[in-house]
Design a protein around this motif. Structure first.
Motif, PDB file in Angstrom:
ATOM      1  N   SER A 186       0.651  -1.171   0.047  1.00  0.00           N
ATOM      2  CA  SER A 186      -0.005  -0.115  -0.035  1.00  0.00           C
ATOM      3  C   SER A 186       0.889   1.180  -0.013  1.00  0.00           C
ATOM      4  O   SER A 186       0.434   2.343   0.141  1.00  0.00           O
ATOM      5  CB  SER A 186      -0.746   0.212   1.437  1.00  0.00           C
ATOM      6  OG  SER A 186      -0.237  -0.151   2.431  1.00  0.00           O
ATOM      7  N   HIS A 187       2.317   1.212   0.014  1.00  0.00           N
ATOM      8  CA  HIS A 187       3.232   2.408  -0.070  1.00  0.00           C
ATOM      9  C   HIS A 187       2.914   3.079  -1.282  1.00  0.00           C
ATOM     10  O   HIS A 187       2.745   2.439  -2.452  1.00  0.00           O
ATOM     11  CB  HIS A 187       4.455   1.963   0.107  1.00  0.00           C
ATOM     12  CG  HIS A 187       5.204   2.930   0.467  1.00  0.00           C
ATOM     13  ND1 HIS A 187       5.908   3.998  -0.462  1.00  0.00           N
ATOM     14  CD2 HIS A 187       5.724   3.597   1.550  1.00  0.00           C
ATOM     15  CE1 HIS A 187       6.602   4.803   0.165  1.00  0.00           C
ATOM     16  NE2 HIS A 187       6.591   4.595   1.457  1.00  0.00           N
ATOM     17  N   PRO A 188       2.584   4.526  -1.149  1.00  0.00           N
ATOM     18  CA  PRO A 188       2.359   5.100  -2.660  1.00  0.00           C
ATOM     19  C   PRO A 188       3.368   5.214  -3.788  1.00  0.00           C
ATOM     20  O   PRO A 188       2.904   5.363  -4.772  1.00  0.00           O
ATOM     21  CB  PRO A 188       2.347   6.732  -1.902  1.00  0.00           C
ATOM     22  CG  PRO A 188       2.878   6.535  -0.527  1.00  0.00           C
ATOM     23  CD  PRO A 188       2.807   5.278  -0.080  1.00  0.00           C
ATOM     24  N   TRP A 189       4.764   4.906  -3.148  1.00  0.00           N
ATOM     25  CA  TRP A 189       5.797   4.734  -4.283  1.00  0.00           C
ATOM     26  C   TRP A 189       6.503   3.723  -4.264  1.00  0.00           C
ATOM     27  O   TRP A 189       7.156   3.442  -5.331  1.00  0.00           O
ATOM     28  CB  TRP A 189       6.401   6.126  -4.519  1.00  0.00           C
ATOM     29  CG  TRP A 189       7.316   6.305  -3.188  1.00  0.00           C
ATOM     30  CD1 TRP A 189       6.975   7.008  -2.089  1.00  0.00           C
ATOM     31  CD2 TRP A 189       8.635   5.939  -2.808  1.00  0.00           C
ATOM     32  NE1 TRP A 189       7.952   7.127  -0.996  1.00  0.00           N
ATOM     33  CE2 TRP A 189       8.853   6.435  -1.469  1.00  0.00           C
ATOM     34  CE3 TRP A 189       9.386   5.042  -3.441  1.00  0.00           C
ATOM     35  CZ2 TRP A 189      10.243   5.958  -0.646  1.00  0.00           C
ATOM     36  CZ3 TRP A 189      10.694   4.438  -2.713  1.00  0.00           C
ATOM     37  CH2 TRP A 189      10.976   5.106  -1.468  1.00  0.00           C
ATOM     38  N   LEU A 190       6.521   2.832  -3.200  1.00  0.00           N
ATOM     39  CA  LEU A 190       7.644   1.904  -3.064  1.00  0.00           C
ATOM     40  C   LEU A 190       7.038   0.671  -4.045  1.00  0.00           C
ATOM     41  O   LEU A 190       7.772   0.045  -4.894  1.00  0.00           O
ATOM     42  CB  LEU A 190       7.761   1.315  -1.772  1.00  0.00           C
ATOM     43  CG  LEU A 190       8.628  -0.024  -1.592  1.00  0.00           C
ATOM     44  CD1 LEU A 190       9.929   0.293  -2.241  1.00  0.00           C
ATOM     45  CD2 LEU A 190       8.916  -0.164   0.004  1.00  0.00           C
ATOM     46  N   TYR A 191       5.767   0.320  -3.858  1.00  0.00           N
ATOM     47  CA  TYR A 191       5.371  -1.082  -4.826  1.00  0.00           C
ATOM     48  C   TYR A 191       5.189  -0.623  -6.303  1.00  0.00           C
ATOM     49  O   TYR A 191       5.801  -1.395  -7.200  1.00  0.00           O
ATOM     50  CB  TYR A 191       3.765  -1.213  -4.335  1.00  0.00           C
ATOM     51  CG  TYR A 191       3.365  -2.735  -4.658  1.00  0.00           C
ATOM     52  CD1 TYR A 191       3.951  -3.888  -3.759  1.00  0.00           C
ATOM     53  CD2 TYR A 191       2.920  -2.846  -6.024  1.00  0.00           C
ATOM     54  CE1 TYR A 191       3.602  -5.018  -4.182  1.00  0.00           C
ATOM     55  CE2 TYR A 191       2.398  -4.096  -6.288  1.00  0.00           C
ATOM     56  CZ  TYR A 191       2.981  -5.382  -5.577  1.00  0.00           C
ATOM     57  OH  TYR A 191       2.591  -6.310  -6.078  1.00  0.00           O
ATOM     58  N   PRO A 192       4.992   0.633  -6.582  1.00  0.00           N
ATOM     59  CA  PRO A 192       5.203   0.999  -8.388  1.00  0.00           C
ATOM     60  C   PRO A 192       6.409   0.890  -8.462  1.00  0.00           C
ATOM     61  O   PRO A 192       6.837   0.568  -9.645  1.00  0.00           O
ATOM     62  CB  PRO A 192       4.627   2.256  -8.211  1.00  0.00           C
ATOM     63  CG  PRO A 192       3.573   2.297  -7.141  1.00  0.00           C
ATOM     64  CD  PRO A 192       4.195   1.639  -5.961  1.00  0.00           C
TER      65      PRO A 192
END
Length: 147
Positions: free
Chosen positions: A15-21
């Motif tokens: 759910s991290h805003p930039w880590l997973y992407p």
């Protein structure tokens, strides 16, 4: 059998805003390195670029393929630990893992039998199998999100 639970320490990754992407983007870069260098070597096994010696091309392509696989495996494992229950319950993910295993076994067999040295019909067939397996892995990887 109880359903696998997320590893709480890693659940935040999904759910991290930039880590997973970012992990997804690096996963794609790894796949690109892996498949791009493999295709060049496989084309040479099929006789294209016959003026290029196989051994030097392999010394360039195989480390790139391994680096790409390492990057894809590391990012894939990191994404997996963020939601193992969901992924293990996804049939397409399970199929992808089986295809990865088959691709690895095919590569190990190719190199163990000296496919680069023989460049025979069996080596060419193994490169076709390799390409098909890796394309199927990529298709399954994209399909996971929709299944």
């Amino acid at each position: 059998m109880p359903e696998p639970q997320p590893i709480v320490a890693f659940a935040w990754i999904a759910s991290h805003p930039w880590l997973y992407p970012l992990l997804e983007a690096l996963h794609v870069v790894g796949i690109g390195l892996l498949l791009g260098s493999l295709v060049l070597l496989e084309l040479r096994v099929w006789g294209l670029g016959a003026s290029l010696p196989v051994e030097p091309l392999a010394r360039l392509a195989l480390p790139l393929s391994l680096a790409g696989f390492g990057l894809a495996a590391t990012t894939g494992l990191t994404m997996f630990i963020s939601q193992p229950g969901e992924l293990l319950a996804n049939r397409v993910f399970v199929v992808k893992m089986a295809l990865l295993m088959l691709a690895g076994l095919n590569a190990a067999s190719f190199h163990a039998r000296g496919g680069l040295q023989s460049l025979d019909r069996f080596a060419r067939m193994q490169t076709l199998v390799s390409l098909g397996l890796w394309l199927a892995v990529i298709i399954c990887g994209r399909w996971i999100a929709y299944y």
